[in-house]
Design a protein around this motif. Structure first.
Motif, PDB file in Angstrom:
ATOM      1  N   UNK A 138       0.707  -1.688  -0.088  1.00 24.70           N
ATOM      2  CA  UNK A 138      -0.103  -0.379   0.154  1.00 24.70           C
ATOM      3  C   UNK A 138       0.822   1.197   0.297  1.00 24.70           C
ATOM      4  N   UNK A 139       2.008   0.955   0.418  1.00 29.48           N
ATOM      5  CA  UNK A 139       3.069   2.461   0.815  1.00 29.48           C
ATOM      6  C   UNK A 139       3.526   2.411  -0.620  1.00 29.48           C
ATOM      7  N   UNK A 140       4.069   1.818  -1.111  1.00 32.35           N
ATOM      8  CA  UNK A 140       4.535   1.614  -2.338  1.00 32.35           C
ATOM      9  C   UNK A 140       3.163   2.332  -3.431  1.00 32.35           C
ATOM     10  N   UNK A 141       2.055   1.321  -3.249  1.00 28.65           N
ATOM     11  CA  UNK A 141       1.013   1.671  -4.589  1.00 28.65           C
ATOM     12  C   UNK A 141       0.879   3.510  -4.187  1.00 28.65           C
ATOM     13  N   UNK A 142       1.034   4.106  -3.000  1.00 28.49           N
ATOM     14  CA  UNK A 142       0.644   5.298  -2.666  1.00 28.49           C
ATOM     15  C   UNK A 142       1.929   6.336  -2.378  1.00 28.49           C
ATOM     16  N   UNK A 143       3.137   5.854  -2.783  1.00 23.72           N
ATOM     17  CA  UNK A 143       4.458   6.375  -3.005  1.00 23.72           C
ATOM     18  C   UNK A 143       3.953   6.319  -4.580  1.00 23.72           C
ATOM     19  N   UNK A 144       4.406   5.884  -5.844  1.00 24.07           N
ATOM     20  CA  UNK A 144       4.083   5.465  -6.909  1.00 24.07           C
ATOM     21  C   UNK A 144       2.636   6.838  -7.459  1.00 24.07           C
ATOM     22  N   UNK A 145       1.324   6.787  -6.778  1.00 33.67           N
ATOM     23  CA  UNK A 145       0.193   7.395  -6.790  1.00 33.67           C
ATOM     24  C   UNK A 145       1.184   9.276  -6.892  1.00 33.67           C
ATOM     25  N   UNK A 146       1.766   9.170  -5.721  1.00 31.97           N
ATOM     26  CA  UNK A 146       1.964  10.537  -5.546  1.00 31.97           C
ATOM     27  C   UNK A 146       3.472  11.134  -6.816  1.00 31.97           C
ATOM     28  N   UNK A 147       3.929  10.191  -7.305  1.00 34.56           N
ATOM     29  CA  UNK A 147       5.173  10.205  -8.165  1.00 34.56           C
ATOM     30  C   UNK A 147       4.408  10.843  -9.509  1.00 34.56           C
ATOM     31  N   UNK A 148       3.579   9.926  -9.623  1.00 40.12           N
ATOM     32  CA  UNK A 148       3.073   9.958 -10.803  1.00 40.12           C
ATOM     33  C   UNK A 148       2.346  11.478 -11.012  1.00 40.12           C
TER      34      UNK A 148
ATOM     35  N   UNK B 255       2.876  14.338  -8.957  1.00 40.27           N
ATOM     36  CA  UNK B 255       3.492  14.614  -9.519  1.00 40.27           C
ATOM     37  C   UNK B 255       4.626  15.292 -10.942  1.00 40.27           C
ATOM     38  N   UNK B 256       4.591  13.991 -11.072  1.00 41.27           N
ATOM     39  CA  UNK B 256       5.239  14.257 -12.519  1.00 41.27           C
ATOM     40  C   UNK B 256       3.919  14.702 -13.899  1.00 41.27           C
ATOM     41  N   UNK B 257       2.919  14.272 -13.816  1.00 32.81           N
ATOM     42  CA  UNK B 257       1.966  15.100 -14.194  1.00 32.81           C
ATOM     43  C   UNK B 257       1.689  15.751 -14.901  1.00 32.81           C
ATOM     44  N   UNK B 258       2.065  16.700 -13.402  1.00 33.78           N
ATOM     45  CA  UNK B 258       2.556  18.734 -13.217  1.00 33.78           C
ATOM     46  C   UNK B 258       4.217  18.696 -14.028  1.00 33.78           C
ATOM     47  N   UNK B 259       4.686  18.239 -13.857  1.00 35.85           N
ATOM     48  CA  UNK B 259       6.255  18.428 -13.833  1.00 35.85           C
ATOM     49  C   UNK B 259       6.354  18.174 -15.678  1.00 35.85           C
ATOM     50  N   UNK B 260       6.864  19.649 -16.629  1.00 39.64           N
ATOM     51  CA  UNK B 260       7.233  19.159 -17.564  1.00 39.64           C
ATOM     52  C   UNK B 260       8.380  18.963 -18.061  1.00 39.64           C
ATOM     53  N   UNK B 261       8.560  18.618 -18.662  1.00 40.98           N
ATOM     54  CA  UNK B 261      10.502  17.644 -19.135  1.00 40.98           C
ATOM     55  C   UNK B 261      11.244  18.279 -20.590  1.00 40.98           C
ATOM     56  N   UNK B 262      12.123  18.506 -20.243  1.00 44.94           N
ATOM     57  CA  UNK B 262      12.581  19.598 -20.916  1.00 44.94           C
ATOM     58  C   UNK B 262      12.722  18.826 -22.393  1.00 44.94           C
ATOM     59  N   UNK B 263      13.070  19.066 -23.490  1.00 46.20           N
ATOM     60  CA  UNK B 263      13.541  18.230 -24.425  1.00 46.20           C
ATOM     61  C   UNK B 263      12.444  17.698 -25.410  1.00 46.20           C
TER      62      UNK B 263
ATOM     63  N   UNK C  41       8.761   7.866 -18.578  1.00 48.11           N
ATOM     64  CA  UNK C  41       7.706   6.733 -17.700  1.00 48.11           C
ATOM     65  C   UNK C  41       6.308   6.894 -16.734  1.00 48.11           C
ATOM     66  N   UNK C  42       7.042   7.813 -15.565  1.00 44.09           N
ATOM     67  CA  UNK C  42       6.077   8.344 -14.342  1.00 44.09           C
ATOM     68  C   UNK C  42       5.270   9.061 -15.277  1.00 44.09           C
ATOM     69  N   UNK C  43       5.094  10.177 -16.147  1.00 42.67           N
ATOM     70  CA  UNK C  43       4.497  10.976 -16.660  1.00 42.67           C
ATOM     71  C   UNK C  43       3.740  10.290 -17.840  1.00 42.67           C
ATOM     72  N   UNK C  44       3.643   9.572 -19.128  1.00 46.21           N
ATOM     73  CA  UNK C  44       3.526   8.836 -20.295  1.00 46.21           C
ATOM     74  C   UNK C  44       3.090   6.957 -19.710  1.00 46.21           C
ATOM     75  N   UNK C  45       3.226   6.629 -19.423  1.00 45.65           N
ATOM     76  CA  UNK C  45       2.281   5.255 -18.799  1.00 45.65           C
ATOM     77  C   UNK C  45       0.895   5.552 -18.696  1.00 45.65           C
ATOM     78  N   UNK C  46       0.270   5.646 -19.339  1.00 47.95           N
ATOM     79  CA  UNK C  46      -1.564   5.096 -19.094  1.00 47.95           C
ATOM     80  C   UNK C  46      -1.722   6.482 -18.423  1.00 47.95           C
ATOM     81  N   UNK C  47      -0.653   7.503 -18.939  1.00 46.99           N
ATOM     82  CA  UNK C  47      -1.076   9.413 -18.978  1.00 46.99           C
ATOM     83  C   UNK C  47      -2.060  10.002 -19.760  1.00 46.99           C
TER      84      UNK C  47
END
Length: 230
Positions: free
Chosen positions: A68-78, A80-88, A207-213
């Motif tokens: 559950x902790x891992x899933x929660x951390x992964x969801x939080x990372x996703x 955060x990544x969704x709101x972040x622009x990736x250079x390039x 990966x965090x932003x665009x896998x099923x993004x």
């Protein structure tokens, strides 16, 4: 003489009775000891059983909590990544998405969208060791997959790192792409990033932003094998 005989017989009877009483007392003591020992063993078994069950439950609870902790951390990372622009990262808009059975001339290499084959590639963490058809790969991108490609500039270490990443990530797949300009290219529907090394931190961000993004045209669509063999 008769009196002495009677006394001797009485003494024997008394002795026999004494022995009987002693035997009964021994039997009672043995039973008490046996019952006590059995009680101790049973208590140990019950206690041990409870400990085993409790220990197993504790391990299960720990595993569930960790998952559950891992899933929660992964969801939080996703998130955060969704709101972040990736250079390039490059993007394309207004891509067509018709199903066709012919070859398609895509305007970008590798393609990130457009008309595509009705069948998609297996993209459940699939690592292909030879090039795959563009038209089937694009269909997988429509389902929210990330496509990792590489050319001859990629090192064995790059390929190993990327293969490990893909093979443990549902909705991703990987294949060689000799004609691409960049060493490693990450593609999602309408989205693409080129990097020089698998160690580039933008790989994980992509990966965090665009896998099923958010770019996914068909969220929840299957990514399992449908019989397409590259």
């Amino acid at each position: 003489m008769g009196s002495a005989s009677k006394q001797s017989a009485a003494a024997r009877r008394a002795r026999i009775e004494q022995l009987r009483q002693e035997e009964k007392r021994r039997e009672r003591r043995n039973k008490v000891i046996a019952f006590t020992a059995a009680g101790v063993v049973l208590a140990g078994m019950v206690g041990g059983g409870i400990w085993i069950v409790t220990d197993a439950n504790s391990k299960d609870d720990a595993k569930k909590a960790q998952a559950a902790a891992s899933a929660s951390a992964q969801a939080a990372a996703r998130q955060a990544a969704a709101k972040t622009d990736i250079p390039g990262v490059r993007t394309w808009k207004n891509l067509t998405f018709n199903h066709v059975t012919k070859k398609v001339a895509y305007p970008m290499t590798p393609p990130v969208g457009g008309d595509h084959n009705p069948q998609w590639l297996d993209c459940e963490g699939k690592v292909y060791d030879k090039p795959v058809p563009n038209e089937n790969a694009v269909h997988s991108l429509e389902h929210g997959a990330v496509w990792v490609t590489y050319n001859g500039k990629a090192t064995p270490a790059d390929i190993k790192t990327l293969s490990s990443k893909v093979s443990t990530t549902p909705y991703s797949f990987m294949s060689p792409y000799p004609d691409e300009k960049g060493t490693v290219t990450l593609s999602a529907w309408g989205t693409q990033l080129t990097v020089d090394s698998a160690k580039d931190p933008r790989v994980n961000q992509f990966f965090l932003k665009y896998v099923q993004g958010p770019q996914t045209r068909e969220p929840g669509a299957s990514c399992s094998d449908v019989g397409v063999m590259p």
